[in-house]
Design a protein around this motif. Structure first.
Motif, PDB file in Angstrom:
ATOM      1  N   ALA A 173      13.312   1.522   6.312  1.00 29.39           N
ATOM      2  CA  ALA A 173      12.087   1.650   5.526  1.00 29.39           C
ATOM      3  C   ALA A 173      10.921   1.087   6.321  1.00 29.39           C
ATOM      4  N   ALA A 174       9.779   1.725   6.205  1.00 30.51           N
ATOM      5  CA  ALA A 174       8.531   1.160   6.713  1.00 30.51           C
ATOM      6  C   ALA A 174       7.694   0.801   5.484  1.00 30.51           C
ATOM      7  N   VAL A 175       7.234  -0.438   5.446  1.00 26.00           N
ATOM      8  CA  VAL A 175       6.473  -0.916   4.295  1.00 26.00           C
ATOM      9  C   VAL A 175       5.096  -1.346   4.772  1.00 26.00           C
ATOM     10  N   GLN A 176       4.092  -0.762   4.166  1.00 25.40           N
ATOM     11  CA  GLN A 176       2.712  -1.046   4.577  1.00 25.40           C
ATOM     12  C   GLN A 176       2.076  -1.982   3.556  1.00 25.40           C
ATOM     13  N   ILE A 177       1.538  -3.097   4.059  1.00 24.90           N
ATOM     14  CA  ILE A 177       0.892  -4.048   3.145  1.00 24.90           C
ATOM     15  C   ILE A 177      -0.517  -4.408   3.645  1.00 24.90           C
ATOM     16  N   HIS A 178      -1.323  -4.842   2.705  1.00 21.10           N
ATOM     17  CA  HIS A 178      -2.597  -5.458   3.084  1.00 21.10           C
ATOM     18  C   HIS A 178      -2.330  -6.953   3.067  1.00 21.10           C
ATOM     19  N   LYS A 179      -2.147  -7.510   4.264  1.00 24.32           N
ATOM     20  CA  LYS A 179      -1.657  -8.889   4.374  1.00 24.32           C
ATOM     21  C   LYS A 179      -2.746  -9.909   4.058  1.00 24.32           C
ATOM     22  N   LYS A 180      -2.392 -10.876   3.196  1.00 20.56           N
ATOM     23  CA  LYS A 180      -3.354 -11.931   2.864  1.00 20.56           C
ATOM     24  C   LYS A 180      -2.918 -13.275   3.387  1.00 20.56           C
ATOM     25  N   SER A 181      -1.611 -13.435   3.652  1.00 19.68           N
ATOM     26  CA  SER A 181      -1.123 -14.665   4.281  1.00 19.68           C
ATOM     27  C   SER A 181       0.069 -14.314   5.159  1.00 19.68           C
ATOM     28  N   LYS A 196       0.815  -1.214   0.000  1.00 21.82           N
ATOM     29  CA  LYS A 196       0.000   0.000   0.000  1.00 21.82           C
ATOM     30  C   LYS A 196       0.849   1.264   0.000  1.00 21.82           C
ATOM     31  N   ASN A 197       1.949   1.243   0.749  1.00 24.25           N
ATOM     32  CA  ASN A 197       2.803   2.429   0.791  1.00 24.25           C
ATOM     33  C   ASN A 197       4.188   2.065   1.326  1.00 24.25           C
ATOM     34  N   VAL A 198       5.145   2.909   1.023  1.00 26.60           N
ATOM     35  CA  VAL A 198       6.529   2.719   1.482  1.00 26.60           C
ATOM     36  C   VAL A 198       7.061   4.079   1.917  1.00 26.60           C
ATOM     37  N   VAL A 199       7.704   4.117   3.062  1.00 31.39           N
ATOM     38  CA  VAL A 199       8.310   5.363   3.523  1.00 31.39           C
ATOM     39  C   VAL A 199       9.726   5.096   4.029  1.00 31.39           C
ATOM     40  N   MET A 200      10.652   5.898   3.545  1.00 28.66           N
ATOM     41  CA  MET A 200      11.992   5.933   4.129  1.00 28.66           C
ATOM     42  C   MET A 200      11.862   6.896   5.305  1.00 28.66           C
ATOM     43  N   THR A 201      12.082   6.415   6.518  1.00 28.63           N
ATOM     44  CA  THR A 201      11.707   7.206   7.695  1.00 28.63           C
ATOM     45  C   THR A 201      12.794   8.196   8.118  1.00 28.63           C
TER      46      THR A 201
END
Ligand code: MN
Length: 419
Positions: free
Chosen positions: A315-323, A301-306
């Motif tokens: 890096a923070a990586v935001q996902i919509h987790k399915k498994s 969904k999104n990626v941010v270099m903090t």
């Protein structure tokens, strides 16, 4: 939009601070610069501009997109644009014998070894292969510079290829180029594709012109032509780089300048090391690279270099987790996309990755240390990581996502709505 065009835009919007007080390039500019875009009109008689790309807002303005859609804009740019060779350029208005003492090159931090050019794009060409990348350049004489060439990156490779035949590598250093092109050049793209990527991001052809040594460069405020000597090495550093700590002294190649061109009344672009503009240009280009790599294994969904990770190591990586399995794959994909990255945290899509407190909440409530932390010792990272041994160090991936089978334990409580 040209470099000056963007400055004029900022000026007309009241966003450009102008400092007319005479300042020395040694420490005085770096001591007085804040966070906002600033034009210093009298630095040893020269003009210096800083912080023009010093925030996500300014980057969005330069790219011509909304701040919230930077990552979508950057990560959807896949085809290369046209590079158009032109004969004329305002950069040729004045041509003279190289003399770096005429430029307002800054000395930034206490303990820095010398004045450094920090926004200089080194364009090189050898046997039909070109490269363009920013290198920190230490002034060692009127017409000589020491270039920090990180091992096995493109400029280093071209220099080695030429040096093996005992040949100098022709280069041209451009300073003060349009900011979308500067941002594109800060992005790690396959060999020879920087200009094509710049044109794609600009949405119009990128104009380049030929220097007297044959190297083709975009329009700029300053052009310094020369070559990287095949064998000569000199001390480079100490220098404060992205981490805000002192990088060590190394033996690095020497650039000899053979010609200097600039616009009339040129404006020198300086980046304050480890400050916002440097951070943006070092970090943000990795966000779309990581986004596209993680997209192959998860619904990213999104990626941010903090900011706390110097915009470079974390890096923070935001996902919509399915498994539950895809998180480890997302960690590996992130490290594959950004070789200098040290730590990555994967979070769910209910976490605001622009908020460091929210990321810490995810780590606090969704991580079990012996199960959710992946450690990769003795791998290549960044030489700028003070904890590494010349770039060899340890990477850590943190799975701060909810356990899918027990979502109810992790979901944030909802406050009741009172009518
Ligand atoms: Mn390259």
């Amino acid at each position: 939009m040209s470099f000056r065009g963007f400055l004029e835009k900022l000026r007309s919007e009241g966003k450009l601070k102008v400092v007319n007080q005479p300042l020395s390039p040694v420490y005085e500019v770096s001591a007085s610069v804040g966070k906002e875009p600033t034009l210093f009109t009298n630095v040893n008689g020269g003009k210096v501009v800083m912080n023009i790309l010093g925030s996500r807002e300014l980057l969005a303005e330069a790219l011509g997109v909304a701040q919230t859609s930077i990552i979508q804009h950057l990560s959807s740019c896949h085809t290369l644009g046209e590079v158009r060779v032109v004969t004329d350029s305002a950069a040729k208005e004045v041509s003279e014998k190289p003399d770096l003492s005429k430029l307002p090159i800054l000395t930034h931090y206490e303990g820095d070894g010398a004045p450094y050019i920090t926004s200089g794009v080194v364009v090189s060409e050898y046997e039909g292969v070109m490269n363009a990348s920013i290198h920190r350049l230490r002034v060692i004489g009127k017409d000589t510079l020491a270039a920090r060439l990180v091992e096995f990156r493109h400029t280093y490779n071209l220099h080695r290829k030429a040096a093996e035949k005992g040949e100098p590598l022709p280069i041209a250093i451009v300073i003060g180029i349009d900011l979308v092109t500067l941002f594109a050049i800060s992005t790690r793209v396959p060999e020879g594709q920087e200009f094509g990527y710049a044109a794609a991001l600009k949405g119009e052809p990128l104009e380049v012109f030929e220097c007297t040594n044959g190297v083709r460069v975009p329009h700029a405020e300053f052009v310094l032509e020369g070559y990287i000597h095949p064998t000569e090495l000199v001390d480079e550093g100490p220098f404060v780089d992205i981490s805000g700590t002192y990088d060590i002294v190394r033996k690095q190649p020497v650039i000899h300048l053979t010609n200097m061109m600039h616009r009339r009344d040129p404006i020198y672009h300086a980046l304050m090391p480890a400050a916002n503009e440097h951070n943006i240009m070092m970090g943000v280009p990795y966000e779309p690279l990581i986004f596209n790599e993680v997209k192959k294994v998860a619904d990213v969904k999104n990626v941010v270099m903090t900011p706390g990770g110097c915009w470079y190591f974390h890096a923070a990586v935001q996902i919509h987790k399915k498994s539950d399995e895809e998180v480890k794959k997302a960690i590996d994909a992130t490290f594959a996309a950004h070789k200098s990255l040290k730590h990555v945290v994967i979070v769910d899509d209910d976490i605001n990755i622009f908020d460091p407190g929210d990321i810490e909440f995810a780590i606090a409530t969704r991580v079990k240390g012996d199960e959710d932390i992946y450690i990769y010792p003795n791998v290549r990272g960044s030489t700028l990581d003070p904890r590494s041994d010349n770039g060899i160090g340890t990477k850590v991936g943190i799975d701060a996502t909810m356990d899918l089978s027990k979502r109810w334990k992790f979901e944030r409580a909802r406050r009741p709505k009172v009518a």
